[in-house]
Each structure stands twice: as C-alpha cells, then as structure tokens.
Design an enzyme around this catalytic site. Structure first.
Site, mmCIF file in Angstrom:
data_model
loop_
_atom_site.group_PDB
_atom_site.id
_atom_site.type_symbol
_atom_site.label_atom_id
_atom_site.label_comp_id
_atom_site.label_asym_id
_atom_site.label_seq_id
_atom_site.Cartn_x
_atom_site.Cartn_y
_atom_site.Cartn_z
ATOM 1 N N ASP A 9 12.256 -3.168 -20.802
ATOM 2 C CA ASP A 9 11.534 -4.428 -20.866
ATOM 3 C C ASP A 9 11.347 -4.759 -22.351
ATOM 4 O OD1 ASP A 9 9.760 -6.592 -20.128
ATOM 5 O OD2 ASP A 9 8.090 -5.263 -20.643
ATOM 6 N N ASP A 11 8.575 -7.455 -23.965
ATOM 7 C CA ASP A 11 7.170 -7.633 -24.354
ATOM 8 C C ASP A 11 6.325 -6.467 -23.843
ATOM 9 O OD1 ASP A 11 7.693 -10.138 -25.507
ATOM 10 O OD2 ASP A 11 7.506 -11.135 -23.576
#
Length: 229
Positions: A9, A11
């Site tokens: 991922d 953020d």
C-alpha cells in the site's frame, strides 16, 4: 515456481502522506467556504481513495449551521474530487516523507529475490509521480492505482490485477498495508497480509492479518516468514 512478490500500500505504509493530504483537504474546504479540518480528522479519512476522502471531508461540515448546509447542498461531488486533485497533485510530495527504513527494506527485498509492486487507492498518475519523486519507481514491477482497474481495494480485483501485471500469483504474494481495504483485499484475493503497524490503521487491525511488522525494517523478515509457512 513463481517469484515471491511483495505488494505495498502507499499512504500509511510506504509514505507518510498525511501532511500533504491534510493541507489539500483544508484548501478544498476553504475553497468551498467550509469549516477547516485537523490532521487528526483527516488521518481517519485516509485509505479508501479520493472519492471517499472528499466525501468524508465534506461530511465533516455537516451539522454546522444553515449557511454551511446551504453551501454543501450546492457542491457536486465529482467536481469536488477534481478540485481536490488539482490542489493535491502539485503538493503531493511537499511535506510527505517516506517512512524510516523504506529505501533499505525495499532494496533488501530485491536482493533477496522478491519482486515489488504497489497497490494503492490513489490515482495511478499521482502514485507514479510520487514514486518517481522519491527515486523508487524503478524498483516496482507494477503500480496499481485506484483507477487502474475496474474496482479498487477492498475489492480483490484491484489486488489481483496488480499481482497479475507484476507477474506474480496470490499464493506467492504478501500484501503489506495498514488499513482495512488492504487486509480485506488480501483475504479475498487469497494471499497473506502483513499489517504495517507503523501506519495510520488501528493497532487492533493486526488481528485481521497473518503477520505484523513494527517498522519497515522488519518487513523483509516478516514477509519471508509468511511465505515459509
């Protein structure tokens, strides 16, 4: 046998992007004449892509008087999303920083024979620009943005599409993330998830993953354990 694949991922996992997202959120609210939001509030809104982030930003102004309600009623959500991206894109790396140990962990994984990919709900163009800014783009076999496929996390279509484009298979993939969409996508895609405890997610989410890493420095060893089981 297919190469091992580590899918990250962005953020709250690779990137501490909260400062720039919060600044952009405040600029959007000011543009519409709405009450401002704090970093703490925005932190709870991150993780599901721009449309939901904008929806949450606007919703935060609900119940704050008739004048604010009248302004909210005139806002078109799609146009607000475009306005947010116009504000965020030029400042996406102004205050954001890689989490400590990110460069070293990614290069260690590469040295250990892993392929790398990103699966983020950010728009693909924004994700590519950020990775290029931090000189990370050459490390990744694929960058799957929130608009790269027909659906975004937590829908497994997003993660499965990223895995396929990176040349991997779910059985040889570890998804590393800090929020529910990451863990849910991994479960539905049939690959183990490694909870990024340094990120923005509630620590209790670790129970939904097959492993946990306290920092980026711990990822290579923790990911290897998941595929060794």
């Amino acid at each position: 046998m297919k190469q091992k694949l580590a899918v990250f991922d962005m953020d709250g996992t690779l990137l501490d992007s909260l400062p720039d997202l919060a600044e952009s959120g405040r600029a959007l609210m000011a543009q519409y004449g709405l009450p401002s939001v704090s970093d703490t509030e925005v932190r709870r809104m991150i993780g599901n892509g721009v449309p939901l982030l904008v929806e949450r930003l606007l919703h935060s102004a609900s119940g704050k008087g008739a004048e604010v309600a009248a302004r909210l009623a005139k806002i078109d959500h799609a146009q607000a999303c475009q306005a947010f991206m116009a504000l965020y894109t030029p400042r996406a790396t102004r205050l954001s920083r890689l989490f400590p140990g990110t460069n070293e962990a990614l290069r260690t994984l590469k040295e250990q024979g892993w392929a790398l990919a990103v699966c983020t709900n950010k728009p693909e163009v924004a994700a590519l620009a950020i990775l290029e800014k931090f000189d990370l783009l050459p490390l990744f076999a694929c960058v799957g943005g929130g608009d790269s496929f027909s659906a975004r996390k937590p829908d497994p279509v997003h993660l499965l599409g990223t895995i396929e484009k990176a040349g991997g298979t779910p059985a040889r993939t570890v998804m590393i993330g800090d929020m529910v969409p990451d863990l849910a996508a991994a479960k539905a895609a049939g690959c183990p998830a490694l909870f990024a405890a340094w990120g923005y997610g509630d620590p209790a989410l670790a129970t939904q993953a097959q492993g946990e890493a306290a920092s980026m420095a711990d990822v290579p060893e923790a990911a290897a354990r998941l595929l060794a089981n």
